[in-house]
Design a protein around this motif. Structure first.
Motif, PDB file in Angstrom:
ATOM      1  N   VAL A  74      -5.033 -17.744  17.814  1.00  0.00           N
ATOM      2  CA  VAL A  74      -3.902 -18.063  18.619  1.00  0.00           C
ATOM      3  C   VAL A  74      -2.723 -17.191  18.274  1.00  0.00           C
ATOM      4  CG1 VAL A  74      -2.214 -19.721  19.322  1.00  0.00           C
ATOM      5  CG2 VAL A  74      -4.682 -20.215  19.618  1.00  0.00           C
ATOM      6  N   LEU A  75      -2.465 -17.343  16.744  1.00  0.00           N
ATOM      7  CA  LEU A  75      -1.249 -16.693  16.350  1.00  0.00           C
ATOM      8  C   LEU A  75      -1.232 -15.173  16.592  1.00  0.00           C
ATOM      9  CD1 LEU A  75      -0.475 -19.492  15.476  1.00  0.00           C
ATOM     10  CD2 LEU A  75       0.267 -18.510  13.140  1.00  0.00           C
ATOM     11  N   SER A  78      -1.516 -13.756  20.238  1.00  0.00           N
ATOM     12  CA  SER A  78      -0.267 -14.239  21.001  1.00  0.00           C
ATOM     13  C   SER A  78       0.979 -13.212  20.486  1.00  0.00           C
ATOM     14  CB  SER A  78       0.260 -15.440  20.991  1.00  0.00           C
ATOM     15  OG  SER A  78       0.510 -16.193  19.711  1.00  0.00           O
ATOM     16  N   GLU A  79       1.149 -13.184  19.060  1.00  0.00           N
ATOM     17  CA  GLU A  79       2.049 -12.366  18.418  1.00  0.00           C
ATOM     18  C   GLU A  79       1.745 -10.957  18.548  1.00  0.00           C
ATOM     19  OE1 GLU A  79       4.889 -14.132  17.757  1.00  0.00           O
ATOM     20  OE2 GLU A  79       3.617 -15.698  18.611  1.00  0.00           O
ATOM     21  N   ARG A  83       2.874 -10.378  22.693  1.00  0.00           N
ATOM     22  CA  ARG A  83       4.421 -10.116  22.446  1.00  0.00           C
ATOM     23  C   ARG A  83       4.524  -8.691  21.976  1.00  0.00           C
ATOM     24  NH1 ARG A  83       7.339 -14.935  22.444  1.00  0.00           N
ATOM     25  NH2 ARG A  83       6.358 -16.769  22.001  1.00  0.00           N
TER      26      ARG A  83
ATOM     27  N   GLU B  20      -1.546 -19.432  25.131  1.00  0.00           N
ATOM     28  CA  GLU B  20      -1.683 -19.065  23.670  1.00  0.00           C
ATOM     29  C   GLU B  20      -0.270 -18.889  22.906  1.00  0.00           C
ATOM     30  OE1 GLU B  20      -4.034 -15.474  23.199  1.00  0.00           O
ATOM     31  OE2 GLU B  20      -5.561 -16.448  24.478  1.00  0.00           O
ATOM     32  N   PRO B  21       0.550 -18.272  23.784  1.00  0.00           N
ATOM     33  CA  PRO B  21       1.812 -18.063  23.358  1.00  0.00           C
ATOM     34  C   PRO B  21       2.656 -19.477  23.034  1.00  0.00           C
ATOM     35  CG  PRO B  21       1.824 -16.754  25.397  1.00  0.00           C
ATOM     36  CD  PRO B  21       0.519 -17.586  25.039  1.00  0.00           C
ATOM     37  N   LEU B  23       0.927 -22.121  22.298  1.00  0.00           N
ATOM     38  CA  LEU B  23       0.381 -22.902  21.021  1.00  0.00           C
ATOM     39  C   LEU B  23       0.960 -22.057  19.866  1.00  0.00           C
ATOM     40  CD1 LEU B  23      -3.351 -23.439  22.303  1.00  0.00           C
ATOM     41  CD2 LEU B  23      -1.441 -25.060  22.003  1.00  0.00           C
ATOM     42  N   SER B  24       1.089 -20.804  20.052  1.00  0.00           N
ATOM     43  CA  SER B  24       1.739 -20.018  18.792  1.00  0.00           C
ATOM     44  C   SER B  24       3.014 -20.456  18.515  1.00  0.00           C
ATOM     45  CB  SER B  24       1.606 -18.579  19.146  1.00  0.00           C
ATOM     46  OG  SER B  24       2.082 -17.757  18.250  1.00  0.00           O
ATOM     47  N   ASP B  25       3.894 -20.725  19.415  1.00  0.00           N
ATOM     48  CA  ASP B  25       4.906 -21.129  18.994  1.00  0.00           C
ATOM     49  C   ASP B  25       4.999 -22.515  18.523  1.00  0.00           C
ATOM     50  OD1 ASP B  25       6.302 -18.802  19.706  1.00  0.00           O
ATOM     51  OD2 ASP B  25       7.553 -19.547  21.406  1.00  0.00           O
ATOM     52  N   VAL B  27       2.819 -23.678  16.687  1.00  0.00           N
ATOM     53  CA  VAL B  27       2.379 -23.845  15.104  1.00  0.00           C
ATOM     54  C   VAL B  27       3.595 -23.244  14.553  1.00  0.00           C
ATOM     55  CG1 VAL B  27       0.689 -22.762  13.645  1.00  0.00           C
ATOM     56  CG2 VAL B  27      -0.114 -23.941  15.841  1.00  0.00           C
ATOM     57  N   LEU B  28       3.930 -21.995  14.981  1.00  0.00           N
ATOM     58  CA  LEU B  28       4.924 -21.396  14.011  1.00  0.00           C
ATOM     59  C   LEU B  28       6.175 -22.399  13.858  1.00  0.00           C
ATOM     60  CD1 LEU B  28       4.769 -17.728  15.489  1.00  0.00           C
ATOM     61  CD2 LEU B  28       3.988 -18.548  13.098  1.00  0.00           C
TER      62      LEU B  28
END
Lengths: 352, 382
Positions: A74-75, A78-79, A83, B20-21, B23-25, B27-28
């Motif tokens: 996921v990280l 997406s990053e 992005r 996804e983005p 969930l990513s945010d 978590v971060l």
């Protein structure tokens, strides 16, 4: 399948005194050791990537990582894909997990492959090195990033930090990650270092035989990135020895300047038992002595045993437990016709 | 409104496309420790996301709030979207969040990082939906909300902003379906019991501070509380002492009283003040009541268009609305005379097999929560 003999390279030969150049090591530490934050400008990295016209692939080798694989995908997706289009593909290469690793990874959109299904003609062997080697065939990038899948605190810089030196410095072939393990030894002094196997086995061995390689803060780190052109010419031990032989073989061929290392801050992962680290050390010793033999350092090395013996107690009795550990090696993948067909020489990358 | 309700399936589908983005945010953001008055790192992350999303007037104000403006077509009015940044974490530690296919599990994951991620993902969601409101929407990730923070961040923003928002939404991570249109009056307090300087440690039977604190607890629990207007007292925490046989030098009781009536709340406060004084006099110990947060009750009427629209949106999304007074940030809006509601974004639980600070939240309902948020903004924009 066993690798062919390694030809003597132009790089330094093993030996303690003659090959250590303090000024060269200091310069390397100064110029090729980075903190990930230096590469935090992702727009710049993407720009460098596009100008160089390279594809970048991320490989996550897995074996029973259902608790951590979801977050990593996921990280990083997406990053670093959504992005910022730094990565072109993310693939999970699985050794045959018995938990839900593959299901979790697929649910978050990763390409998931069983290592045994890749290059079926080459057969199937068990081990992380096998996954990394087969990933070279499955993935299409000109640069491959490997990130272990058991990291609880994964961050995007685990991948882009490793890519930075490769995109900035054309002479760099291979980038190794290291982490902060703060061992306080005095006021204001910290000694970053590796894990137990690194500090008790690999660093002493490197210091004895390849002293410049002792400049790697964590030579066994599972996070590294390299150019396909380099990886495809290396043989890959299928088990514990893959990280060690990569360093020795590239060093032997190209010297220290082919490397960089990047500080990835802290890495939270599951702790391994001393027993399992003992087996890991056994496998590393196998490949290490093999490299010494290939490089002509030892002339009368006896046949090495493949049984690692450990003890456990049951009641008042001591039991010997034997583990068969064979550090089988995959040859340089360019020796495979299937690979040469998919990645013809001179072509930047395979068709997607 | 009918058009908005008809558009809900599309809103939910597009929100799901940003899973996804989002969930990513979550978590971060969630893995950045953020104790009250220690929100700076989390604020910086949110502010960086606001800048990256192209919001206007992005800043971190003097109270530590991260602020950004999603510009409207005409800007004829300004809507407020607020979410708290602080959690009850007391020190930096491992806040790793596990991402499973159906849920997230980790410390405070159901507390507010989902609400904050809703702020950071909203610009991308509006772009994806190709929706541009007429109103400006000001996004505020609020510092100093909890405990001694006493909503200081949001109160400061509302008192210092040049354009008073016409209406506002306070976001909470859980539970999806909550629809808080009123704020219960609340006061949070601590009773500190300490040994006096001349305490006779050698006296046989010396009891330290735990016995008098127990007396305070007993008397507070015997305070008669009315069911109507609903008034409650929660004894949330006690701390004190070192070991089995050492006399405790200091004990701290933390509690919260809530009431729908300001008069009842004042009455409870007076009773607790009396209890503390009496126990101090009887026990010879130093007892101090420290009121750390105070908010009066209030809110909008259940028939207010914001409430009616929010109920209709939840109903159309197949979610049962749960209407009850809250003690959250809504109080700051009410004090400032701004009509507002509090909404939740997903379902969550603190299950017995998890550590006390670990929570689990469901992923699938998040797209419904985000669709609900956009639909309410559209309704408020009309």
């Amino acid at each position: 399948m066993s690798p062919g003999p390694s030809s003597p390279g132009p790089g330094p030969a093993p030996g303690a005194a003659g090959m250590y150049d303090a000024a060269r090591v200091q310069a390397w530490l100064r110029n090729n050791t980075f903190h990930h934050s230096r590469f935090a400008d992702l727009k710049r990295l993407v720009d460098l990537k596009e100008r160089q016209g390279v594809r970048i692939s991320l490989c996550l080798p897995t074996l029973n990582e259902e608790r951590t694989i979801g977050k990593e995908i996921v990280l990083l997706r997406s990053e670093l894909m959504t992005r910022h289009p730094l990565l072109d593909e993310i693939a999970v290469i699985d050794s045959g997990s018995t938990d839900r690793t593959r299901e979790v990874a697929a649910s978050f959109g990763a390409d998931v492959h069983l290592a045994a299904d890749i290059l079926p003609g080459a057969g199937a062997k068990k081990g992380k090195g096998e996954n990394l080697w087969k990933a070279l065939y499955r993935l299409t990038g000109d640069i491959i990033v490997y990130v272990d899948a058991d990291i609880a605190n994964v961050r995007p810089y685990f991948a882009y930090g490793l890519l930075g030196p490769l995109l900035e410095k054309p002479e760099v072939q291979y980038v190794k990650g290291f982490y902060d393990r703060p061992l306080q030894v005095g006021k204001g002094v910290r000694m970053p270092g590796g894990g137990r196997v690194t500090e008790l086995l690999v660093r002493p061995l490197f210091s004895l035989f390849y002293p410049e390689l002792a400049s790697f803060i964590q030579p066994l780190s599972g996070e590294y990135a390299a150019r396909r052109a380099t990886l495809e010419t290396l043989s890959f031990p299928v088990g514990y020895g893959v990280e060690t032989t990569h360093l020795i073989d590239i060093y032997h061929r190209s010297g220290l300047t082919a490397f960089a290392q990047v500080d990835l801050d802290q890495r939270v992962h599951r702790n391994q038992s001393t027993d399992s680290l003992g087996r890991m050390a056994f496998g590393i010793l196998q490949v290490f002595f093999d490299r010494l033999r290939r490089h002509g350092c030892v002339d009368r090395l006896p046949e090495m045993a493949a049984l690692m013996r450990q003890f456990r107690t049951r009641g008042d009795a001591y039991e010997q437990v034997e583990h068969l550990i064979v550090e089988d090696e995959r040859p340089a993948i360019t020796t495979l016709p299937e690979y040469r067909e998919k990645f013809p020489r001179g072509r930047a990358c395979a068709p997607t | 409104m009918e058009q908005i309700l008809a558009d809900l399936p599309r809103l939910r589908e597009e929100a799901a496309g940003l899973r996804e983005p989002f969930l990513s945010d979550i978590v971060l953001i969630g893995e950045i420790p953020s104790p009250t008055e220690g929100e700076a790192a989390r604020a910086q992350f949110v502010a960086d996301r606001f800048v990256g999303a192209g919001l206007h007037a992005c800043s971190i104000d003097e109270k530590g709030n991260a602020v950004g403006l999603l510009p409207g077509e005409t800007g004829r009015k300004t809507l407020l979207l607020a979410a708290p940044m602080d959690t009850f974490v007391t020190e930096a530690g491992d806040q790793a969040i596990e991402v499973a296919p159906d849920r997230l599990v980790g410390p405070f994951v159901g507390d507010n990082c989902i609400a904050l991620a809703a702020l950071t993902i909203l610009p991308a969601l509006m772009d994806r939906l190709q929706i541009r409101l007429n109103s400006h929407v000001v996004l505020v990730a609020c510092a100093k909300s909890l405990g001694r923070g006493n909503l200081d961040g949001l109160r400061h923003f509302l008192s210092s902003t040049r354009t008073t928002p016409a209406a506002g939404i306070c976001l909470e991570s859980v539970q999806l379906g909550r629809l808080n249109y009123a704020s219960a009056g609340v006061f949070q307090g601590e009773v500190h019991c300490r040994l006096p300087a001349n305490y006779n440690w050698a006296q046989y039977g010396a009891t330290g501070t735990i016995i008098p604190t127990g007396e305070v607890i007993g008397r507070i629990s015997r305070i008669a509380l009315p069911q109507k207007p609903l008034t409650t007292i929660v004894l949330g925490s006690i701390e004190g002492g070192l070991s089995y046989s050492n006399i405790a030098r200091e004990t701290v009781l933390k509690f919260e009283a809530r009431s729908e009536s300001i008069d009842e709340l004042k009455a409870v406060r007076e009773k607790i003040e009396d209890i503390v004084e009496e126990v101090a006099a009887q026990s010879g110990k130093q007892l101090v009541l420290d009121i750390i947060a105070w908010r009066g009750p209030g809110g909008i009427d259940i028939a207010h268009p914001m409430v009616r629209n929010a109920r209709a949106i939840l109903g159309a999304l197949g979610v049962q609305p749960a209407l009850y007074p809250t003690t959250s940030q809504l109080a700051a809006l009410i004090e400032a005379g701004i009509p507002g509601v509090t909404l939740g974004l997903t379902t969550g639980e603190r299950r017995s097999e998890l550590d006390e600070i670990d929570e689990a939240v469901a992923i699938e309902p998040m797209s419904t929560g985000l669709a609900q948020l956009v639909a309410n903004l559209m309704a408020m924009d009309e």
